[in-house]
Design a protein around this motif. Structure first.
Motif, PDB file in Angstrom:
ATOM      1  N   PHE A  52     -24.457  25.966 -27.238  1.00  0.00           N
ATOM      2  CA  PHE A  52     -24.059  25.004 -26.894  1.00  0.00           C
ATOM      3  C   PHE A  52     -25.448  24.037 -26.195  1.00  0.00           C
ATOM      4  CE2 PHE A  52     -19.881  26.334 -27.204  1.00  0.00           C
ATOM      5  CZ  PHE A  52     -19.036  25.317 -27.699  1.00  0.00           C
ATOM      6  N   ALA A  53     -25.750  23.028 -26.784  1.00  0.00           N
ATOM      7  CA  ALA A  53     -26.729  22.402 -26.216  1.00  0.00           C
ATOM      8  C   ALA A  53     -26.203  21.313 -24.989  1.00  0.00           C
ATOM      9  CB  ALA A  53     -27.438  21.161 -27.167  1.00  0.00           C
ATOM     10  N   ASP A  54     -26.850  20.879 -24.040  1.00  0.00           N
ATOM     11  CA  ASP A  54     -26.023  20.173 -22.879  1.00  0.00           C
ATOM     12  C   ASP A  54     -27.157  19.484 -22.371  1.00  0.00           C
ATOM     13  OD1 ASP A  54     -23.885  19.128 -21.663  1.00  0.00           O
ATOM     14  OD2 ASP A  54     -24.069  20.751 -20.164  1.00  0.00           O
ATOM     15  N   ASP A  55     -26.751  18.391 -21.572  1.00  0.00           N
ATOM     16  CA  ASP A  55     -27.582  17.546 -20.529  1.00  0.00           C
ATOM     17  C   ASP A  55     -26.474  16.402 -19.965  1.00  0.00           C
ATOM     18  OD1 ASP A  55     -29.369  15.403 -20.140  1.00  0.00           O
ATOM     19  OD2 ASP A  55     -30.729  16.086 -21.400  1.00  0.00           O
ATOM     20  N   TYR A  56     -26.853  16.105 -18.675  1.00  0.00           N
ATOM     21  CA  TYR A  56     -26.247  15.259 -18.143  1.00  0.00           C
ATOM     22  C   TYR A  56     -26.858  13.616 -18.507  1.00  0.00           C
ATOM     23  CZ  TYR A  56     -23.717  18.212 -14.827  1.00  0.00           C
ATOM     24  OH  TYR A  56     -22.946  19.156 -14.145  1.00  0.00           O
ATOM     25  N   VAL A 131     -33.758  24.837 -19.941  1.00  0.00           N
ATOM     26  CA  VAL A 131     -34.497  23.492 -20.598  1.00  0.00           C
ATOM     27  C   VAL A 131     -34.845  22.774 -19.108  1.00  0.00           C
ATOM     28  CG1 VAL A 131     -33.118  23.114 -22.520  1.00  0.00           C
ATOM     29  CG2 VAL A 131     -32.225  22.110 -20.409  1.00  0.00           C
ATOM     30  N   THR A 132     -35.648  21.760 -19.303  1.00  0.00           N
ATOM     31  CA  THR A 132     -36.168  20.940 -17.914  1.00  0.00           C
ATOM     32  C   THR A 132     -35.191  19.634 -18.133  1.00  0.00           C
ATOM     33  OG1 THR A 132     -37.689  20.061 -19.065  1.00  0.00           O
ATOM     34  CG2 THR A 132     -38.294  21.874 -17.681  1.00  0.00           C
ATOM     35  N   GLY A 133     -34.365  19.461 -19.343  1.00  0.00           N
ATOM     36  CA  GLY A 133     -33.497  18.372 -19.632  1.00  0.00           C
ATOM     37  C   GLY A 133     -34.177  17.184 -20.407  1.00  0.00           C
ATOM     38  N   ALA A 134     -33.565  17.134 -21.659  1.00  0.00           N
ATOM     39  CA  ALA A 134     -34.020  15.854 -22.560  1.00  0.00           C
ATOM     40  C   ALA A 134     -33.654  14.417 -21.857  1.00  0.00           C
ATOM     41  CB  ALA A 134     -33.169  16.195 -23.858  1.00  0.00           C
ATOM     42  N   GLY A 135     -32.540  14.230 -21.408  1.00  0.00           N
ATOM     43  CA  GLY A 135     -32.145  12.912 -20.924  1.00  0.00           C
ATOM     44  C   GLY A 135     -32.541  12.877 -19.529  1.00  0.00           C
ATOM     45  N   PHE A 241     -35.887  27.937 -29.205  1.00  0.00           N
ATOM     46  CA  PHE A 241     -35.158  26.843 -30.363  1.00  0.00           C
ATOM     47  C   PHE A 241     -36.444  25.896 -30.773  1.00  0.00           C
ATOM     48  CE2 PHE A 241     -31.037  27.994 -28.249  1.00  0.00           C
ATOM     49  CZ  PHE A 241     -30.807  28.827 -29.068  1.00  0.00           C
ATOM     50  N   ILE A 242     -36.656  25.754 -32.139  1.00  0.00           N
ATOM     51  CA  ILE A 242     -37.688  24.712 -32.331  1.00  0.00           C
ATOM     52  C   ILE A 242     -37.271  23.758 -33.276  1.00  0.00           C
ATOM     53  CG2 ILE A 242     -39.806  25.600 -31.453  1.00  0.00           C
ATOM     54  CD1 ILE A 242     -40.075  26.812 -34.522  1.00  0.00           C
ATOM     55  N   ALA A 243     -37.702  22.802 -33.611  1.00  0.00           N
ATOM     56  CA  ALA A 243     -37.278  21.604 -34.439  1.00  0.00           C
ATOM     57  C   ALA A 243     -38.519  20.854 -34.876  1.00  0.00           C
ATOM     58  CB  ALA A 243     -36.086  20.863 -34.234  1.00  0.00           C
ATOM     59  N   PHE A 309     -33.124   8.135 -26.076  1.00  0.00           N
ATOM     60  CA  PHE A 309     -32.644   9.318 -25.065  1.00  0.00           C
ATOM     61  C   PHE A 309     -33.668  10.715 -25.123  1.00  0.00           C
ATOM     62  CE2 PHE A 309     -30.609  13.804 -25.521  1.00  0.00           C
ATOM     63  CZ  PHE A 309     -29.947  13.757 -24.386  1.00  0.00           C
ATOM     64  N   PHE A 310     -34.274  10.971 -26.189  1.00  0.00           N
ATOM     65  CA  PHE A 310     -35.150  12.022 -26.112  1.00  0.00           C
ATOM     66  C   PHE A 310     -36.480  11.861 -25.442  1.00  0.00           C
ATOM     67  CE2 PHE A 310     -32.320  13.493 -29.176  1.00  0.00           C
ATOM     68  CZ  PHE A 310     -31.965  14.671 -28.765  1.00  0.00           C
ATOM     69  N   THR A 311     -36.957  10.461 -25.643  1.00  0.00           N
ATOM     70  CA  THR A 311     -38.332  10.238 -25.196  1.00  0.00           C
ATOM     71  C   THR A 311     -38.620   8.958 -24.002  1.00  0.00           C
ATOM     72  OG1 THR A 311     -38.538   8.522 -26.691  1.00  0.00           O
ATOM     73  CG2 THR A 311     -39.213  10.945 -27.453  1.00  0.00           C
ATOM     74  N   PHE A 389     -32.458  31.114 -38.065  1.00  0.00           N
ATOM     75  CA  PHE A 389     -32.174  29.830 -37.891  1.00  0.00           C
ATOM     76  C   PHE A 389     -31.196  29.344 -36.718  1.00  0.00           C
ATOM     77  CE2 PHE A 389     -33.881  29.824 -42.259  1.00  0.00           C
ATOM     78  CZ  PHE A 389     -34.679  28.822 -42.405  1.00  0.00           C
ATOM     79  N   LEU A 390     -31.280  28.267 -36.203  1.00  0.00           N
ATOM     80  CA  LEU A 390     -30.062  27.724 -35.520  1.00  0.00           C
ATOM     81  C   LEU A 390     -29.448  26.616 -36.356  1.00  0.00           C
ATOM     82  CD1 LEU A 390     -28.872  27.616 -32.695  1.00  0.00           C
ATOM     83  CD2 LEU A 390     -30.331  25.734 -32.060  1.00  0.00           C
ATOM     84  N   VAL A 391     -28.328  26.912 -36.857  1.00  0.00           N
ATOM     85  CA  VAL A 391     -27.754  26.288 -37.850  1.00  0.00           C
ATOM     86  C   VAL A 391     -26.971  24.912 -37.221  1.00  0.00           C
ATOM     87  CG1 VAL A 391     -26.139  26.137 -39.949  1.00  0.00           C
ATOM     88  CG2 VAL A 391     -27.435  28.108 -39.247  1.00  0.00           C
TER      89      VAL A 391
HETATM   90  C1  LIG Z   1     -32.355  23.154 -31.229  1.00  0.00           C
HETATM   91  C2  LIG Z   1     -32.774  22.560 -29.987  1.00  0.00           C
HETATM   92  C3  LIG Z   1     -32.022  22.458 -28.903  1.00  0.00           C
HETATM   93  C4  LIG Z   1     -32.294  21.865 -27.760  1.00  0.00           C
HETATM   94  N1  LIG Z   1     -31.277  22.033 -26.810  1.00  0.00           N
HETATM   95  C5  LIG Z   1     -31.452  21.294 -25.638  1.00  0.00           C
HETATM   96  C6  LIG Z   1     -30.604  21.056 -24.476  1.00  0.00           C
HETATM   97  O1  LIG Z   1     -29.305  21.516 -24.709  1.00  0.00           O
HETATM   98  N2  LIG Z   1     -30.952  20.293 -23.462  1.00  0.00           N
HETATM   99  C7  LIG Z   1     -31.933  19.689 -23.173  1.00  0.00           C
HETATM  100  O2  LIG Z   1     -32.115  19.032 -22.279  1.00  0.00           O
HETATM  101  N3  LIG Z   1     -32.994  19.799 -24.331  1.00  0.00           N
HETATM  102  C8  LIG Z   1     -32.571  20.562 -25.352  1.00  0.00           C
HETATM  103  N4  LIG Z   1     -33.772  20.862 -26.133  1.00  0.00           N
HETATM  104  C9  LIG Z   1     -35.092  20.244 -25.983  1.00  0.00           C
HETATM  105  C10 LIG Z   1     -35.126  18.961 -25.914  1.00  0.00           C
HETATM  106  O3  LIG Z   1     -35.196  18.390 -27.446  1.00  0.00           O
HETATM  107  C11 LIG Z   1     -36.470  18.104 -25.334  1.00  0.00           C
HETATM  108  O4  LIG Z   1     -37.523  18.428 -26.022  1.00  0.00           O
HETATM  109  C12 LIG Z   1     -36.589  18.911 -23.714  1.00  0.00           C
HETATM  110  O5  LIG Z   1     -35.621  18.792 -23.099  1.00  0.00           O
HETATM  111  C13 LIG Z   1     -37.725  18.248 -23.197  1.00  0.00           C
HETATM  112  O6  LIG Z   1     -39.010  18.919 -22.931  1.00  0.00           O
HETATM  113  P1  LIG Z   1     -40.085  18.753 -23.664  1.00  0.00           P
HETATM  114  O7  LIG Z   1     -40.724  17.479 -22.850  1.00  0.00           O
HETATM  115  O8  LIG Z   1     -40.983  20.183 -23.609  1.00  0.00           O
HETATM  116  O9  LIG Z   1     -39.894  18.073 -24.949  1.00  0.00           O
HETATM  117  C14 LIG Z   1     -33.539  21.301 -27.641  1.00  0.00           C
HETATM  118  C15 LIG Z   1     -34.270  21.118 -28.342  1.00  0.00           C
HETATM  119  C16 LIG Z   1     -34.102  21.960 -29.733  1.00  0.00           C
HETATM  120  C17 LIG Z   1     -35.094  22.022 -30.874  1.00  0.00           C
END
Ligand SMILES: Cc1cc2nc3c(=O)[nH]c(=O)nc-3n(C[C@H](O)[C@H](O)[C@H](O)COP(=O)(O)O)c2cc1C
Length: 452
Positions: A52-56, A131-135, A241-243, A309-311, A389-391
């Motif tokens: 489960f990915a997650d973020d507040y 994680v340090t948090g995407a959002g 996990f990478i993408a 959201f991501f950036t 893979f993370l499918v």
């Molecule tokens: C498959 C996958 C799953 C991820 N899951 C999360 C997640 O659950 N929560 C999150 O904050 N970031 C997740 N990330 C990472 C974010 O995309 C984001 O890059 C990151 O949190 C911020 O760090 P960065 O500055 O190193 O990119 C995931 C990335 C990948 C590739």
């Protein structure tokens, strides 16, 4: 690269796939039965884990949730996956359960206690995605915190994990919990101890009150591929996990392994999993039709909201015919999806939006009939040196297409294990019951005097 591949399954406690399609069931994500059915079917299929990915956080442009994110359900709404995990542990026997907790939001003793509890409740099948948090922009605002600059978030993460590891690794000996009624001895004072950590970001003098579970430390995953993210992975992760596009993933994996060596770790002990979308059908034609249906429901405005959201960057305000400005990489939101689109041959803003419209953060899908997608999967593994893979969920939010069409083909080719060894997630994922001897959670372990 290793055979057999590891196979985990990606979810969030939210809508997944193309929710607009009538066959999509992820809109049931607030119904526990939805998760129970999914976990049972993955347990029966024999995949390694459900993640489960997650973020507040959520998309934020100019300090506001864009209406588009609500209309289209983009990284919004969300529930808390931690609340779902125990129910899934109760109805499965072998499936690993991996959940995300952010080092920016949660304090070390909170993560240590919850994960140690879940290690017991799952009988050693729990993993932590660090994680340090995407959002993080929306998240900081929600918590009333200052936005911590990007690289400092990673410095905090480094110290956070070091402390959390000490709570798991040092507070209890394996035989600290005695439960001897005849001797009236519940826990042995000689085998339970305080730790003392006085760092730049955290201070702790105390004991993790939860005794260690079967794995002691949950399996440690990491996601976030900016340079400090790769450094964090190299130091602590057992799985990453990478993408990205294939060349970028190859470079990221090589870089993580190089950095791991500098920490004295076996670089091959870090398993890198590609976030892969398998757009599969009984025929290539059927798969392409499904891909078209999936792409048709996403607009460029959706792509812009999701990119924000991501950036933290609003592509809709930038010149569509130019690449990102190099200063974009100074964003204090996530950087993986900025770095990914910089450098020689960088795409224009319009091309980035189109890529996000098609694939969001996940890179190009593997498309075709079962044999074709597994051919493509073998190529990706061969070219990147990844370990599995993370499918991603299929267009309907589930994994049925993968488990009924792709997995049998992987089995036929001997790419995945016929039977899972061991009982814990770590035994299955890395073949060992505890952290590797060269992991800093073990090497940094200092013997601390027990309670007197
Ligand atoms: C498959 C996958 C799953 C991820 N899951 C999360 C997640 O659950 N929560 C999150 O904050 N970031 C997740 N990330 C990472 C974010 O995309 C984001 O890059 C990151 O949190 C911020 O760090 P960065 O500055 O190193 O990119 C995931 C990335 C990948 C590739």
């Amino acid at each position: 690269m290793s055979v057999p591949w590891s196979v985990g399954m990606f979810q969030t406690a939210g809508i997944m796939g193309a929710w607009q399609l009538p066959e999509n069931t992820s809109t049931d994500f607030l119904d526990l039965q939805h998760w129970i059915d999914m976990a049972r079917s993955l347990d029966a299929a024999g995949v390694d884990f459900l993640f489960f990915a997650d973020d507040y956080g959520y998309p934020l442009i100019d300090g506001r949730l864009p209406a588009q994110a609500l209309r289209s359900g983009l990284n919004f709404p969300r529930a808390d996956p931690m609340a779902i995990i125990p129910a899934l542990a109760a109805v499965t026997e072998r499936l690993g359960l991996v959940v995300t907790l952010s080092t920016t939001v949660e304090k070390p003793p909170m993560i240590a206690r919850r994960m140690a509890t879940l290690d017991h409740l799952t009988k050693g099948r729990i993993g932590w995605n660090i994680v340090t948090g995407a959002g993080q922009i929306a998240s900081a605002r929600l918590f009333g915190d200052q936005l911590v600059p990007h690289d400092e978030r990673y410095a905090i993460a480094d110290e956070h994990v070091a402390l959390t590891l000490r709570l798991w690794q040092e507070c209890w000996d394996d035989d600290g919990l005695v439960v001897d009624r005849a001797r009236n001895l519940y826990a042995d004072p000689d085998r339970v101890r305080e730790i003392h950590h006085h760092g730049s970001h955290f201070r702790a003098d105390g004991i993790l009150t939860t005794p260690p579970g079967p794995q002691r430390t949950p399996v440690l995953f990491q996601a976030g591929a900016s340079a400090p993210g790769r450094e964090l992975a190299a130091k602590y992760a057992e799985g990453v996990f990478i993408a990205a596009e294939v060349p970028a993933m190859r470079a990221q994996i090589a870089d993580i392994r190089r950095r791991a060596e500098a920490y004295g770790r076996d670089p091959q002990s870090i398993k890198c999993l590609v976030a892969g979308t398998f757009r599969v059908g009984e025929s290539e034609q059927a798969a392409r039709v499904l891909q078209q249906r999936t792409e048709a429901v996403r607009t460029l405005a959706d792509a812009a909201a999701q990119y924000a959201f991501f950036t933290g960057l609003d592509l809709s305000r930038m010149d569509p015919d130019r690449p990102l400005d190099a200063t974009a990489n100074l964003t204090d939101a996530g950087r993986t999806n900025v770095e990914r689109f910089l450098g020689p041959g960088a795409p224009t803003v319009r091309q980035i939006l189109e890529e996000f419209q098609r694939n969001s953060v996940m890179g190009s899908p593997l498309i075709g009939d079962p044999a074709q997608v597994v051919d493509q999967a073998e190529e990706v593994i061969g070219e990147t040196g990844a370990d599995g893979f993370l499918v991603q969920p299929d267009a309907f939010g589930t994994f049925t297409d993968f488990t009924t069409m792709v997995l049998p083909e992987m089995h036929r080719r001997g790419l995945v294990r016929a039977a899972l060894p061991g009982t814990t997630l770590r035994e299955r994922f890395s073949g060992r019951p505890r952290l590797a001897a060269d992991h800093p959670g073990v090497t940094a372990h200092t013997t601390v005097p027990a309670l007197v």
